[in-house]
Design an enzyme around this catalytic site. Structure first.
Site, PDB file in Angstrom:
ATOM      1  N   CYS A 144      44.801  34.676  33.751  1.00 14.45           N
ATOM      2  CA  CYS A 144      44.062  35.302  34.835  1.00 14.45           C
ATOM      3  C   CYS A 144      43.662  36.717  34.425  1.00 14.45           C
ATOM      4  O   CYS A 144      44.363  37.384  33.675  1.00 14.45           O
ATOM      5  CB  CYS A 144      44.916  35.337  36.098  1.00 14.45           C
ATOM      6  SG  CYS A 144      44.055  36.027  37.543  1.00 14.45           S
TER       7      CYS A 144
ATOM      8  N   ASP B  91      43.787  39.253  36.222  1.00 10.91           N
ATOM      9  CA  ASP B  91      44.605  40.227  36.951  1.00 10.91           C
ATOM     10  C   ASP B  91      45.214  41.255  35.993  1.00 10.91           C
ATOM     11  O   ASP B  91      45.833  40.901  34.993  1.00 10.91           O
ATOM     12  CB  ASP B  91      45.726  39.487  37.701  1.00 10.91           C
ATOM     13  CG  ASP B  91      46.406  40.357  38.737  1.00 10.91           C
ATOM     14  OD1 ASP B  91      46.971  41.402  38.348  1.00 10.91           O
ATOM     15  OD2 ASP B  91      46.408  39.998  39.925  1.00 10.91           O
TER      16      ASP B  91
ATOM     17  N   ARG C  88      47.721  42.975  36.158  1.00  7.33           N
ATOM     18  CA  ARG C  88      49.192  42.982  36.090  1.00  7.33           C
ATOM     19  C   ARG C  88      49.744  41.899  35.167  1.00  7.33           C
ATOM     20  O   ARG C  88      50.967  41.794  35.002  1.00  7.33           O
ATOM     21  CB  ARG C  88      49.772  42.784  37.497  1.00  7.33           C
ATOM     22  CG  ARG C  88      49.367  43.855  38.501  1.00  7.33           C
ATOM     23  CD  ARG C  88      49.685  43.425  39.917  1.00  7.33           C
ATOM     24  NE  ARG C  88      48.888  42.250  40.310  1.00  7.33           N
ATOM     25  CZ  ARG C  88      49.026  41.617  41.484  1.00  7.33           C
ATOM     26  NH1 ARG C  88      49.921  42.063  42.361  1.00  7.33           N
ATOM     27  NH2 ARG C  88      48.277  40.567  41.766  1.00  7.33           N
TER      28      ARG C  88
ATOM     29  N   HIS D  95      49.716  32.994  37.744  1.00 11.36           N
ATOM     30  CA  HIS D  95      50.754  33.928  38.206  1.00 11.36           C
ATOM     31  C   HIS D  95      50.849  33.899  39.726  1.00 11.36           C
ATOM     32  O   HIS D  95      49.854  33.697  40.427  1.00 11.36           O
ATOM     33  CB  HIS D  95      50.455  35.358  37.728  1.00 11.36           C
ATOM     34  CG  HIS D  95      49.222  35.967  38.359  1.00 11.36           C
ATOM     35  ND1 HIS D  95      49.280  36.802  39.449  1.00 11.36           N
ATOM     36  CD2 HIS D  95      47.914  35.845  38.047  1.00 11.36           C
ATOM     37  CE1 HIS D  95      48.055  37.182  39.772  1.00 11.36           C
ATOM     38  NE2 HIS D  95      47.206  36.611  38.937  1.00 11.36           N
TER      39      HIS D  95
ATOM     40  N   CYS E 262      48.375  35.409  42.995  1.00 10.00           N
ATOM     41  CA  CYS E 262      47.027  35.378  42.418  1.00 10.00           C
ATOM     42  C   CYS E 262      45.967  35.625  43.495  1.00 10.00           C
ATOM     43  O   CYS E 262      45.860  34.870  44.464  1.00 10.00           O
ATOM     44  CB  CYS E 262      46.779  34.034  41.737  1.00 10.00           C
ATOM     45  SG  CYS E 262      45.134  33.881  40.992  1.00 10.00           S
TER      46      CYS E 262
END
Length: 211
Positions: free
Chosen positions: A44, A46, A48, A100, A103
């Site tokens: 992803c 993202d 993080r 994750h 999400c």
């Protein structure tokens, strides 16, 4: 304004490079002219969930593709070209598909009918409609479940990971690699933002016969 924004990043880059050379003078020389990653990471976007950071990987170890909600869409030339290059030219022996918990893409697909995105004609909206289509059964289970909201969202993330994994397994580059005898292991994992741990959900190492 641009220079002010970049200065901290450039400073951290210089510090990182100096530290690496101090520990190993040949650190950057090893992969200067070629790369030989052992794995392709599809994850992803993202911020993080940085693949190299959470796996402790060094430059040259991971070939990485990231997109919203770690989707494997066979009509997407971006992900498919990365997959083809990794398998045909880099000869990676592993693919890690990583979702994750927490999400935002999965949550956006869940709330799409009530979202402002629903009225847009944009790349993001098209991607969320595709994700919602893939998650249809999981969405039905979500609304029927009596579990806590957090547990239901985590389950939906896992449903998405398994759905994307199935599309990865069925993709032409992966099937072709197995058919020509290439060693290739596929792993489906979920990253826990709270613990920092990866959890393996599924693993496949060969093409399975059609039922």
């Amino acid at each position: 304004m641009i220079m002010t924004t970049l200065k901290p990043l450039l400073a951290k880059n210089r510090s990182w490079a100096l530290q690496r050379r101090a520990r190993n003078p040949d650190y950057f020389e090893k992969y200067r002219y070629q790369q030989k990653p052992h794995s392709l990471w599809i994850g992803c976007s993202d911020s993080r969930v940085p693949a190299e950071v959470l796996t402790g990987a060094h430059p040259g170890e991971l070939f990485v593709h990231r997109n919203i909600a770690n989707m494997v869409v066979t009509q997407d030339d971006n992900v498919m070209s990365v997959l083809q290059y990794a398998l045909v030219y880099l000869k990676v022996s592993q693919i890690v598909l990583c979702g994750h918990y927490g999400c935002g893409g999965v949550q956006a697909a869940l709330s799409l009918p009530e979202s402002a995105l629903a009225d847009e004609d944009s790349p993001l909206t098209r991607r969320m409609h595709e994700l919602r289509r893939v998650l249809q059964q999981g969405l039905e289970d979500y609304h029927a479940s009596d579990a806590t909201e957090g547990d239901k969202l985590n389950q939906l993330v896992e449903v998405n990971l398994l759905a994307q994994f199935a599309q990865l397994v069925a993709s032409e580059p992966v099937r072709s690699a197995w058919q020509r005898g290439q060693t290739l292991h596929l792993f489906g994992c979920v990253y826990d933002l709270q613990s920092g741990h990866l959890k393996e959900l599924i693993h496949q190492s060969a093409e399975e016969p059609q039922a």
